[in-house]
Design a protein around this motif. Structure first.
Motif, PDB file in Angstrom:
ATOM      1  N   ALA A 360       0.739  -1.008   0.019  1.00  0.00           N
ATOM      2  CA  ALA A 360       0.036   0.125   0.060  1.00  0.00           C
ATOM      3  C   ALA A 360       0.943   1.244  -0.084  1.00  0.00           C
ATOM      4  N   GLY A 361       1.872   1.328   0.583  1.00  0.00           N
ATOM      5  CA  GLY A 361       2.817   2.368   0.849  1.00  0.00           C
ATOM      6  C   GLY A 361       3.537   2.786  -0.479  1.00  0.00           C
ATOM      7  N   ALA A 362       4.010   1.768  -1.001  1.00  0.00           N
ATOM      8  CA  ALA A 362       4.853   1.723  -2.498  1.00  0.00           C
ATOM      9  C   ALA A 362       3.570   2.184  -3.584  1.00  0.00           C
ATOM     10  N   ALA A 363       2.245   1.766  -3.469  1.00  0.00           N
ATOM     11  CA  ALA A 363       1.309   2.022  -4.578  1.00  0.00           C
ATOM     12  C   ALA A 363       1.018   3.655  -4.204  1.00  0.00           C
ATOM     13  N   PHE A 364       1.124   4.063  -3.055  1.00  0.00           N
ATOM     14  CA  PHE A 364       0.724   5.365  -2.548  1.00  0.00           C
ATOM     15  C   PHE A 364       1.851   6.390  -3.318  1.00  0.00           C
ATOM     16  N   ARG A 365       3.392   6.090  -3.000  1.00  0.00           N
ATOM     17  CA  ARG A 365       4.260   6.735  -3.397  1.00  0.00           C
ATOM     18  C   ARG A 365       4.318   6.958  -4.912  1.00  0.00           C
ATOM     19  N   GLN A 366       4.137   5.679  -5.738  1.00  0.00           N
ATOM     20  CA  GLN A 366       3.883   5.928  -6.986  1.00  0.00           C
ATOM     21  C   GLN A 366       2.907   6.770  -7.644  1.00  0.00           C
TER      22      GLN A 366
END
Length: 371
Positions: A360-366
């Motif tokens: 979820a964190g990686a998707a948010f940053r992207q």
């Protein structure tokens, strides 16, 4: 005692491993034999023996024998310095009595332990009774939290006013320092007022009683600082202004850093910040917990995609059931943003699906990184 000395010298001449062990045990037994034994150990022939072969004997000895030897030699002023220093660097259970009580260890030996030994050894150094100024200075220079805490609890250490000031200043970020410092005999009135700002209610009452502090005035100052950090409100009339108006953002960063270091920055704190109308504190807290750039969080809040905020919340383990309340509060404080209406809010719940927090964190940053 002369016969005992002859026995020791005879064992020392033997090359047999069993005799070497008997030699160590004989010396251990002498440590319990009183003043007469000490006179034997200080005799020139015995001292020459100790200095010539003791080190090799100890290196080859079993752990339990080294432990017995360390326990017996901890109070001996006749023990060879090289041997005591070797035992002080041994496993912590062996080294502990030596570090705590050996009169052979000098300040420079203790400073060396602070540099070369493990954290457990360093803590024992900080607990040593009547610790000298050079060792105190070395501990303060290293700024290791666990060692500082041990020093703060060592009321026999030679801590001067400047040292106490550094310990109290460190207590702003190291919670464990506060309790021992509040009881420290070297704490002054001025330092007690400074410490008052960091401690809990029970310790505040103790400081007020001990130093006859004006608790009402200190509470007013503390309240002004909290209001400026959390909401930017002007302090009430008569209260001490502890930060200028333009420093609110810096105050919030410091507050969040302290909470995070102390393990007190949790998802529930973010919800409470919104409930108290502190949107900027929510942004900073979410960024800190998720290791995001605050600009990324603000970009999500100002978008028309509430699922971005949902991804950020999911990445810091905010429960799905809490998200609708968070979104409602954010919109209330942020002029209706993030937009998208009720349907977008409903779809945002998908961010709390089977994805893990890291994903979820990686998707948010992207999603919030400009392309």
């Amino acid at each position: 005692m002369a016969a005992k000395a002859d026995e020791i010298l005879g064992l020392a001449k033997s090359k047999a491993p069993a005799d070497r062990e008997r030699l160590l045990l004989a010396i251990v037994d002498l440590c319990d034999a009183g003043e007469g034994a000490q006179a034997v150990m200080k005799a020139p022939p015995i001292q020459a023996l100790l200095n010539s072969i003791f080190m090799s004997l100890v290196v080859e000895a079993e752990r339990d024998i080294r432990a017995r030897l360390a326990d017996k030699l901890a109070g001996a002023d006749w023990a060879p310095a090289a041997l005591i220093n070797v035992l002080a660097l041994d496993d912590i259970e062996i080294a502990r009595p030596i570090i705590a009580g050996s009169p052979v260890l000098k300040d420079h030996d203790l400073v060396r332990l602070l540099v070369e030994a493990t954290i457990e050894h360093q803590i024992e150094v900080a607990r040593r009774p009547n610790l000298g100024p050079p060792v105190v200075a070395a501990i303060l220079q290293q700024q290791e939290p666990a060692v500082l805490t041990a020093l703060a609890g060592n009321f026999t250490a030679q801590v001067n006013a400047h040292d106490m000031g550094r310990l109290v200043a460190a207590s702003e970020r190291i919670v464990a320092l506060r309790a021992p410092l509040s009881h420290h005999p070297a704490l002054t009135d001025d330092l007690a007022r400074q410490l008052y700002l960091w401690v809990g209610q029970s310790m505040r009452q103790g400081l007020v009683a001990r130093f006859r502090l004006d608790g009402a005035a200190l509470d007013a100052a503390l309240g002004a600082a909290v209001r400026e950090a959390h909401g930017g409100l002007a302090p009430a009339s008569g209260e001490l202004v502890v930060r200028r108006e333009g420093e609110r953002e810096e105050m919030e960063e410091q507050l969040l850093a302290k909470l995070n270091t102390a393990g007190q920055l949790r998802p529930g704190y973010l919800l409470r910040a919104l409930q108290e109308g502190k949107l900027s504190l929510f942004v900073g807290g979410l960024a800190t917990l998720g290791r995001f750039d605050p600009a990324q969080v603000r970009r999500a809040l100002n978008s028309d995609r509430p699922e971005l905020l949902a991804l950020a919340c999911a990445s810091v383990d905010i429960d799905r059931s809490v998200f609708p309340t968070i979104l409602e509060l954010v919109r209330k404080l942020n002029g209706g943003r993030p937009g998208g209406g009720d349907e977008a809010a409903r779809r945002a719940g998908g961010a709390f699906g089977p994805l893990g927090a890291d994903i979820a964190g990686a998707a948010f940053r992207q999603a919030v990184t400009p392309r």
